[in-house]
Every structure is written in structure tokens, then in C-alpha cells.
Scaffold this active site. Sequence first.
Site, mmCIF file in Angstrom:
data_model
loop_
_atom_site.group_PDB
_atom_site.id
_atom_site.type_symbol
_atom_site.label_atom_id
_atom_site.label_comp_id
_atom_site.label_asym_id
_atom_site.label_seq_id
_atom_site.Cartn_x
_atom_site.Cartn_y
_atom_site.Cartn_z
ATOM 1 N N ARG A 158 0.799 -1.226 0.000
ATOM 2 C CA ARG A 158 0.000 0.000 0.000
ATOM 3 C C ARG A 158 0.836 1.281 0.000
ATOM 4 N NH1 ARG A 158 -3.719 -1.472 4.883
ATOM 5 N NH2 ARG A 158 -2.105 -3.052 5.169
ATOM 6 N N GLY A 206 3.170 -15.434 8.302
ATOM 7 C CA GLY A 206 2.593 -14.954 9.564
ATOM 8 C C GLY A 206 3.662 -14.480 10.541
ATOM 9 N N ASN A 231 35.189 45.769 6.866
ATOM 10 C CA ASN A 231 33.890 46.016 6.250
ATOM 11 C C ASN A 231 33.963 45.620 4.782
ATOM 12 O OD1 ASN A 231 31.561 47.285 5.044
ATOM 13 N ND2 ASN A 231 31.355 48.409 6.961
ATOM 14 N N ALA A 255 29.086 46.114 -0.576
ATOM 15 C CA ALA A 255 28.102 45.393 -1.382
ATOM 16 C C ALA A 255 28.722 44.917 -2.693
ATOM 17 C CB ALA A 255 26.921 46.301 -1.677
ATOM 18 N N SER A 302 32.608 48.805 -2.653
ATOM 19 C CA SER A 302 31.553 48.034 -3.305
ATOM 20 C C SER A 302 32.005 47.528 -4.669
ATOM 21 C CB SER A 302 30.316 48.915 -3.509
ATOM 22 O OG SER A 302 29.795 49.254 -2.250
HETATM 23 C C1 UD1 Z 1 -0.677 -8.209 14.275
HETATM 24 C C2 UD1 Z 1 -1.106 -9.040 15.461
HETATM 25 C C3 UD1 Z 1 -2.314 -8.398 16.104
HETATM 26 C C4 UD1 Z 1 -1.991 -6.968 16.515
HETATM 27 C C5 UD1 Z 1 -1.456 -6.188 15.313
HETATM 28 C C6 UD1 Z 1 -0.955 -4.834 15.735
HETATM 29 C C7 UD1 Z 1 -0.544 -11.343 14.881
HETATM 30 C C8 UD1 Z 1 -1.064 -12.625 14.410
HETATM 31 N N1 UD1 Z 1 -1.444 -10.356 15.010
HETATM 32 O O1 UD1 Z 1 -1.739 -8.263 13.347
HETATM 33 O O2 UD1 Z 1 -2.708 -9.129 17.249
HETATM 34 O O3 UD1 Z 1 -3.150 -6.350 17.038
HETATM 35 O O4 UD1 Z 1 -0.368 -6.886 14.701
HETATM 36 O O5 UD1 Z 1 -0.621 -4.095 14.597
HETATM 37 O O6 UD1 Z 1 0.619 -11.210 15.164
HETATM 38 N N2 UD1 Z 1 5.258 -9.612 9.300
HETATM 39 C C9 UD1 Z 1 6.368 -10.289 8.870
HETATM 40 N N3 UD1 Z 1 6.221 -11.528 8.366
HETATM 41 C C10 UD1 Z 1 5.012 -12.131 8.256
HETATM 42 C C11 UD1 Z 1 3.883 -11.428 8.710
HETATM 43 C C12 UD1 Z 1 4.035 -10.167 9.238
HETATM 44 O O7 UD1 Z 1 7.498 -9.775 8.926
HETATM 45 O O8 UD1 Z 1 4.965 -13.267 7.784
HETATM 46 C C13 UD1 Z 1 5.430 -8.249 9.829
HETATM 47 C C14 UD1 Z 1 4.727 -7.246 8.950
HETATM 48 O O9 UD1 Z 1 5.625 -6.694 8.014
HETATM 49 C C15 UD1 Z 1 4.253 -6.214 9.923
HETATM 50 C C16 UD1 Z 1 4.058 -6.984 11.222
HETATM 51 O O10 UD1 Z 1 4.790 -8.195 11.078
HETATM 52 O O11 UD1 Z 1 5.214 -5.236 10.163
HETATM 53 C C17 UD1 Z 1 2.620 -7.246 11.562
HETATM 54 O O12 UD1 Z 1 2.062 -8.048 10.562
HETATM 55 P P1 UD1 Z 1 0.587 -7.888 10.091
HETATM 56 O O13 UD1 Z 1 0.280 -8.914 9.096
HETATM 57 O O14 UD1 Z 1 0.323 -6.477 9.730
HETATM 58 O O15 UD1 Z 1 -0.185 -8.255 11.433
HETATM 59 P P2 UD1 Z 1 -1.619 -7.807 11.804
HETATM 60 O O16 UD1 Z 1 -2.583 -8.615 11.031
HETATM 61 O O17 UD1 Z 1 -1.751 -6.353 11.735
#
Ligand code: UD1
Length: 457
Positions: free
Chosen positions: A18, A81, A378, A381, A406
Amino acid sequence: MPASDLNVVILAAGKGTRMRSQLPKVLHPVAQKPMVAHVIDTAKVVGATTLNLVFGHGAAQLQIALSHYDVNWVEQAEQLGTGHAVQQAIPHMGDEDTVLILYGDVPLTRAETLSALLAAKGDHPLALLTVNLTDPTGYGRILRDAQNRIVGIVEHKDASAEQHAIREVNTGIMAANGKDLKRWLAALTNNNVQGEYYLTDVVAMAAQEGATIASAQPASAAEVEGANNRVQLATLERAYQARQAEQLMLAGATLLDPARVDVRGTVEIGNDVVIDVNVIFEGRVVLGEGAVIEANCILRDCTIGAGARVKSHSVVEGAILAEGAQAGPFARLRPGAELAKNAAVGNFVEIKKSYLGEGAKAGHLTYLGDTTVGDGANIGAGTITCNYDGVNKHQTVIGAGAFIGSNSSLVAPVTIGDGATTGAGSVITATVEDHALAVGRAKQRNIQGWKRPVKKG
Ligand code: UD1
Ligand code: CA
């Protein structure tokens, strides 16, 4: 007993779609510094002994931008994740470490807040940084039992209608014992709505083991906000700048409008500094007691002495103004410009690698490069030091009390003695002795009865 090592894991593998950018999200700047660099610097303030950066996209750009930091580069090839992301850092985690998990796109967390989280953790195996939001939509909710003990986190997408009403949310920032965290991470599954390995699932595991899960809160929600697009990035920039302005005021500066000053580096100040509107500070700037910075100035890596004044629309970089010195309006001081006590330069004066002695003045439309000006001299200018012959730079020396007429061109290398004078419009190519007058211009001649040309037929 030595304190346990503080092992920080920074998640920065998200693509940041985004942002719509060639630049990896975490390199987008707040106050001219990549978001992730803010996170690294804060981690160091709280005593990080090991830094792990979990990256996915833009590895080459990240490594160049962060080359001055000593971090373990931990690749997460596929983003499965937050739990999966932290799993990648397991080889760098010691059992006795305290592991602190931070996010590369959450730059405004204060060191005090992280220290409070670590203090709350104490000897407990896990501590969470949580925050209460009026609109918790999208966040993981903190689940507490009847005794108010944390028992788990449920992600928004997995939560029931009843759980959606919970306003205490997970910021994502947590601290855990290395040994325990490794055991919990190994047991994660992706059996949820998003099919991801949730870091948040470690919380229920800890609770089931009977552990007390500690928690702490930031002073404001801005501390735990991330930026997913440039609108949110601008919001973080304003929050950061509001904090800088507040610190300047608490340190003794009057800001005519705290919303119209930007600090993109550090500013050290004495008491009673006054900063007018639309001033930008970059690099390391020092402002002495009672210094005044008028409107619309840019100051980068410079030192402004006590009672000195930078007048409006001036650009000051790599320069030193001693006590009581003045520059501007519309002055340009480049690296190596030094104004001694009470020296003054006025409008449209450019100074580079030059020293102006005590009380020396260059009031208007002047270029001084590679020049030493004695006390009280001094500079008229339109004076130009011709310091460059197309190949090399040369020095100009102007003595104490000299008066440069100047529109003089001083062709360097050249020396003008103490108390010497140059006539207006002179081109000075040779030494002028102390107290001598040098006139280096064609003698005026008048033609009597001169007839102007007349227009032809
Ligand atoms: C996560 C939390 C949520 C919390 C929120 C706060 C989890 C499962 N959930 O959700 O409870 O309220 O953050 O903002 O942790 N990232 C990685 N690798 C990955 C996935 C994510 O590096 O595989 C990094 C992303 O770049 C980001 C951060 O982890 O900076 C959070 O990931 P994101 O997917 O945005 O988590 P949320 O769904 O927002
Ligand atoms: Ca998020």
C-alpha cells in the site's frame, strides 16, 4: 549475576504494497530517517545486545540503507505470519536471553515504554504491550479471565461478536524468555481464518502452562502505530514532530508555533532560544542561550552561539556563528563558514570555508570563499572573492579594519592588509599593503558635447 542478554527481533518482512513504492516499507522515513532505523536506535537505547532483522523484500536496499548497523540478517522468504517470522530468528536466540519483539514499521515507540514492558516482565516468561483503543477494529483482542489475568489473544478476523467489543488490543510488541518462546514457537499451527502462523498464539500456550503474563501500556497510542500507506506515514511524521517540539519547549525554547518546526536530526539548546515559524533543523544543531532563529530558515549541522540571530529565509549548513553574530535575511552559509563574535552578514551573502573576525561585516550581495577576514573589516556590497581559477581554489586574506569598496573583485590568491582600502569597482590582483588605498579600475574620462545616435529614416 549478569543481566540476561536482550535479544531484539524486528519484523520487517512485509511487502508494504500500500505504500506503492520501489522502496521497502520500513525504509520510508520519519524525520528523514528510515522507520526501521528509529526502531533499531530505540532498541539500542534499552540495551539490545543482539539485533535480528527479519526481512523478506528489498534485501539489497535494506542492507545498503542499514549498513552502519550491526544486525543479524534473518530472511523470511515467504510471509506465513508473525509467528513464522519470529521462528526464522530462533537460531540466533539463546535460552537465557530475554527476547523483545518489535516491528520495523512502528517507529515511535519510546525507550521508556519498552523499559516499562521489560520491567513488567521481570521474571515472568512473557509480557505484552497492550493499548486501549476506542476503535479496536482490525487488532488482536486481549483476552482476560475473571481475575483479570491475560489468557490469550484472538485476532479480529477470528473473534466472536462478544470478543469484538473488547477494547484492549495487542500492539504486537512483546518480551519473552528465550527458552520458553522457542518451545511455544515450535508448537504453532496455522489453523485459523487467515491460515497464518500467529505469534499471538504463544500467549494462550503460556497461560495454559500456568504462567503469569505481564503487561504494560504506552503513554499514547501513537507510540504503537504503524504505517501501511503514506497517509499513515504523514500521521507518524506529525506525531514525531509534535514530540520534538514539546521537548524543545520543555528545554527552554519559545516556539512561535509548535506545529511549524521540523526536527530531522538533533537540536541542543540553551535557555531562552526563540524559534519562529517554518524552521527546519537537520543533522546536529546547537543553539546557544538566547539565540533567535527567524522564520523560514533551514539549519543543518551548525552551531549558533549565545544571543546570535539567524534572520529569516537563511540557509545555514556546516557553519558556526559565535556569540552575538548575525546572518540574513536571505543569507547562505555553507560548510566551513565561521562568524566570530558580533560579526554580521546580510542579505544575499554567500559564505563558504571562510572566517569573519569579530565585528566584521558583509552587508549585501557578496560571495566570500576560502577567505579570512580580520576583526572589524567592512566588506562592501557586491564584493566577490574570485577563489577558483577553473582548476584550483585559492585563499584571500583581508586584514583587520580593512574596507573593501563596493563591487570589488578580489582575485585569489591575494592579501589585503590591515586598515587597507579598495576603491569601488576595483579588480584586485596584487597585495595591498597595510593602510594603503588600491584602485584597480579604468580612470573615468568625460567626452564633452557627446551626441546620442539618432534613429534612421
Ligand atoms: C498483528 C497481530 C495483532 C496486533 C497487530 C498490531 C498477529 C497474528 N497479530 O496483526 O494481534 O493487534 O499486529 O498491529 O501477530 N510480518 C512479517 N512476516 C510475516 C507477517 C508479518 O514480517 O509473515 C510483519 C509485517 O511486516 C508487519 C508486522 O509483522 O510489520 C505485523 O504483521 P501484520 O500482518 O500487519 O499483522 P496484523 O494482522 O496487523
Ligand atoms: Ca498490521
